[in-house]
Design a protein around this motif. Structure first.
Motif, PDB file in Angstrom:
ATOM      1  N   ALA A 150       0.835  -1.203   0.000  1.00  0.00           N
ATOM      2  CA  ALA A 150       0.000   0.000   0.000  1.00  0.00           C
ATOM      3  C   ALA A 150       0.870   1.254   0.000  1.00  0.00           C
ATOM      4  CB  ALA A 150      -0.930   0.001   1.211  1.00  0.00           C
ATOM      5  N   LEU A 151       2.054   1.148   0.563  1.00  0.00           N
ATOM      6  CA  LEU A 151       3.027   2.243   0.559  1.00  0.00           C
ATOM      7  C   LEU A 151       4.255   1.757  -0.197  1.00  0.00           C
ATOM      8  CD1 LEU A 151       2.773   3.352   4.311  1.00  0.00           C
ATOM      9  CD2 LEU A 151       1.891   4.578   2.322  1.00  0.00           C
ATOM     10  N   VAL A 152       4.548   2.406  -1.302  1.00  0.00           N
ATOM     11  CA  VAL A 152       5.680   2.001  -2.125  1.00  0.00           C
ATOM     12  C   VAL A 152       6.768   3.070  -2.062  1.00  0.00           C
ATOM     13  CG1 VAL A 152       4.260   0.619  -3.682  1.00  0.00           C
ATOM     14  CG2 VAL A 152       4.654   3.026  -4.202  1.00  0.00           C
ATOM     15  N   GLU A 153       7.923   2.739  -2.608  1.00  0.00           N
ATOM     16  CA  GLU A 153       9.035   3.686  -2.605  1.00  0.00           C
ATOM     17  C   GLU A 153       8.581   5.040  -3.141  1.00  0.00           C
ATOM     18  OE1 GLU A 153      13.397   4.400  -4.660  1.00  0.00           O
ATOM     19  OE2 GLU A 153      12.365   2.506  -4.987  1.00  0.00           O
ATOM     20  N   GLY A 154       8.889   6.088  -2.370  1.00  0.00           N
ATOM     21  CA  GLY A 154       8.526   7.444  -2.754  1.00  0.00           C
ATOM     22  C   GLY A 154       7.168   7.905  -2.261  1.00  0.00           C
ATOM     23  N   SER A 155       6.384   6.992  -1.694  1.00  0.00           N
ATOM     24  CA  SER A 155       5.073   7.387  -1.155  1.00  0.00           C
ATOM     25  C   SER A 155       5.271   8.376  -0.018  1.00  0.00           C
ATOM     26  CB  SER A 155       4.310   6.180  -0.618  1.00  0.00           C
ATOM     27  OG  SER A 155       3.959   5.294  -1.633  1.00  0.00           O
ATOM     28  N   PRO A 156       4.590   9.522  -0.080  1.00  0.00           N
ATOM     29  CA  PRO A 156       4.725  10.482   1.021  1.00  0.00           C
ATOM     30  C   PRO A 156       3.879  10.049   2.214  1.00  0.00           C
ATOM     31  CG  PRO A 156       3.221  11.328  -0.631  1.00  0.00           C
ATOM     32  CD  PRO A 156       3.752  10.024  -1.168  1.00  0.00           C
ATOM     33  N   LEU A 157       4.382  10.322   3.379  1.00  0.00           N
ATOM     34  CA  LEU A 157       3.632  10.101   4.612  1.00  0.00           C
ATOM     35  C   LEU A 157       3.126  11.459   5.099  1.00  0.00           C
ATOM     36  CD1 LEU A 157       6.012   7.586   6.427  1.00  0.00           C
ATOM     37  CD2 LEU A 157       3.932   7.081   5.143  1.00  0.00           C
ATOM     38  N   PRO A 158       2.043  11.465   5.860  1.00  0.00           N
ATOM     39  CA  PRO A 158       1.517  12.742   6.352  1.00  0.00           C
ATOM     40  C   PRO A 158       2.545  13.473   7.219  1.00  0.00           C
ATOM     41  CG  PRO A 158      -0.033  10.955   6.768  1.00  0.00           C
ATOM     42  CD  PRO A 158       1.246  10.324   6.305  1.00  0.00           C
ATOM     43  N   ALA A 159       2.460  14.779   7.213  1.00  0.00           N
ATOM     44  CA  ALA A 159       3.304  15.592   8.089  1.00  0.00           C
ATOM     45  C   ALA A 159       3.001  15.214   9.541  1.00  0.00           C
ATOM     46  CB  ALA A 159       3.031  17.073   7.857  1.00  0.00           C
ATOM     47  N   THR A 160       4.009  15.308  10.390  1.00  0.00           N
ATOM     48  CA  THR A 160       3.841  14.884  11.788  1.00  0.00           C
ATOM     49  C   THR A 160       2.713  15.635  12.486  1.00  0.00           C
ATOM     50  OG1 THR A 160       5.593  16.410  12.473  1.00  0.00           O
ATOM     51  CG2 THR A 160       6.232  14.128  12.083  1.00  0.00           C
ATOM     52  N   ARG A 161       2.649  16.917  12.286  1.00  0.00           N
ATOM     53  CA  ARG A 161       1.602  17.706  12.968  1.00  0.00           C
ATOM     54  C   ARG A 161       0.212  17.354  12.436  1.00  0.00           C
ATOM     55  NH1 ARG A 161       3.724  21.546  16.369  1.00  0.00           N
ATOM     56  NH2 ARG A 161       5.893  22.090  15.971  1.00  0.00           N
ATOM     57  N   ALA A 162       0.110  17.132  11.139  1.00  0.00           N
ATOM     58  CA  ALA A 162      -1.190  16.783  10.549  1.00  0.00           C
ATOM     59  C   ALA A 162      -1.657  15.416  11.041  1.00  0.00           C
ATOM     60  CB  ALA A 162      -1.096  16.791   9.026  1.00  0.00           C
ATOM     61  N   LEU A 163      -0.737  14.444  11.057  1.00  0.00           N
ATOM     62  CA  LEU A 163      -1.103  13.103  11.515  1.00  0.00           C
ATOM     63  C   LEU A 163      -1.464  13.120  12.996  1.00  0.00           C
ATOM     64  CD1 LEU A 163      -1.467  10.192  10.636  1.00  0.00           C
ATOM     65  CD2 LEU A 163       0.961   9.808  11.087  1.00  0.00           C
ATOM     66  N   ALA A 164      -0.708  13.867  13.774  1.00  0.00           N
ATOM     67  CA  ALA A 164      -1.002  13.985  15.203  1.00  0.00           C
ATOM     68  C   ALA A 164      -2.378  14.611  15.414  1.00  0.00           C
ATOM     69  CB  ALA A 164       0.084  14.807  15.900  1.00  0.00           C
ATOM     70  N   ALA A 165      -2.684  15.648  14.650  1.00  0.00           N
ATOM     71  CA  ALA A 165      -3.992  16.300  14.773  1.00  0.00           C
ATOM     72  C   ALA A 165      -5.117  15.343  14.383  1.00  0.00           C
ATOM     73  CB  ALA A 165      -4.038  17.556  13.907  1.00  0.00           C
ATOM     74  N   ASP A 166      -4.899  14.548  13.334  1.00  0.00           N
ATOM     75  CA  ASP A 166      -5.920  13.586  12.900  1.00  0.00           C
ATOM     76  C   ASP A 166      -6.272  12.593  14.005  1.00  0.00           C
ATOM     77  OD1 ASP A 166      -6.033  14.758  10.410  1.00  0.00           O
ATOM     78  OD2 ASP A 166      -4.845  13.212   9.404  1.00  0.00           O
ATOM     79  N   PHE A 167      -5.263  12.163  14.755  1.00  0.00           N
ATOM     80  CA  PHE A 167      -5.474  11.192  15.828  1.00  0.00           C
ATOM     81  C   PHE A 167      -5.725  11.837  17.186  1.00  0.00           C
ATOM     82  CE2 PHE A 167      -3.184   8.197  12.963  1.00  0.00           C
ATOM     83  CZ  PHE A 167      -4.167   7.229  12.907  1.00  0.00           C
ATOM     84  N   GLY A 168      -5.481  13.135  17.278  1.00  0.00           N
ATOM     85  CA  GLY A 168      -5.628  13.816  18.562  1.00  0.00           C
ATOM     86  C   GLY A 168      -4.538  13.415  19.540  1.00  0.00           C
ATOM     87  N   ILE A 169      -3.318  13.237  19.009  1.00  0.00           N
ATOM     88  CA  ILE A 169      -2.186  12.850  19.845  1.00  0.00           C
ATOM     89  C   ILE A 169      -1.090  13.899  19.713  1.00  0.00           C
ATOM     90  CG2 ILE A 169      -2.704  10.381  19.700  1.00  0.00           C
ATOM     91  CD1 ILE A 169      -0.518  10.102  17.574  1.00  0.00           C
ATOM     92  N   ASN A 170      -0.080  13.820  20.557  1.00  0.00           N
ATOM     93  CA  ASN A 170       1.034  14.756  20.537  1.00  0.00           C
ATOM     94  C   ASN A 170       1.886  14.506  19.299  1.00  0.00           C
ATOM     95  OD1 ASN A 170       3.754  15.855  21.183  1.00  0.00           O
ATOM     96  ND2 ASN A 170       2.749  16.375  23.123  1.00  0.00           N
ATOM     97  N   PHE A 171       2.339  15.583  18.640  1.00  0.00           N
ATOM     98  CA  PHE A 171       3.136  15.409  17.428  1.00  0.00           C
ATOM     99  C   PHE A 171       4.487  14.765  17.718  1.00  0.00           C
ATOM    100  CE2 PHE A 171       4.952  19.458  18.644  1.00  0.00           C
ATOM    101  CZ  PHE A 171       6.236  19.443  18.110  1.00  0.00           C
ATOM    102  N   HIS A 172       4.967  14.841  18.959  1.00  0.00           N
ATOM    103  CA  HIS A 172       6.223  14.179  19.317  1.00  0.00           C
ATOM    104  C   HIS A 172       6.075  12.655  19.221  1.00  0.00           C
ATOM    105  CE1 HIS A 172       8.409  17.744  20.419  1.00  0.00           C
ATOM    106  NE2 HIS A 172       7.433  18.133  21.238  1.00  0.00           N
TER     107      HIS A 172
END
Length: 131
Positions: A29-51
């Motif tokens: 599902a994730l291949v070479e070059g696939s971008p991952l969400p920015a840390t702050r965006a992913l943290a906000a999506d889950f409601g968790i700390n970006f650290h």
């Protein structure tokens, strides 16, 4: 790829993130070059700390599964050949997980069937000898 976390699990969130992303790579599902969400965006999506996301991404980078770049962010790295040290560490971890299943009464045939089912779900590149 949709990531899911169990906020009530005893497994730390950064390890759950690392595991889900690793599974996404293994499943194709994730291949070479696939971008991952920015840390702050992913943290906000889950409601968790970006650290927490930073820690997961740092582990994935150390394991050679992603690249981190200030301009492009986190992207899936090219697949690397397993080195002997990784192979030895992986074998030890697998042995412990298998031993735990047997010690908890899971029949060996069920363990083997589960392993085969999981392996079949992963994307494995075709080798030159494959049809």
């Amino acid at each position: 790829m949709i990531l899911t976390l169990d906020l009530t699990s005893d497994v730390p969130l950064y390890l759950q993130l690392r595991d889900r992303i690793t599974e996404g790579i293994a499943e194709g599902a994730l291949v070479e070059g696939s971008p991952l969400p920015a840390t702050r965006a992913l943290a906000a999506d889950f409601g968790i700390n970006f650290h927490t996301v930073n820690k997961a991404y740092a582990l994935l980078r150390q394991q050679g599964l992603i690249r981190l770049n200030r301009k492009t962010g986190a992207v899936v790295a090219a697949a690397a050949a397993a080195d002997p040290v990784f192979h030895a560490e992986w074998t030890a971890r697998a042995r412990t997980l298998l031993a735990e299943a047997i010690a908890r009464g899971v029949p060996a045939d069920d363990v083997l069937a589960a392993c085969q089912t999981m392996l079949a779900s992963f994307h494995t590149p075709q080798t030159k000898d494959s049809p």
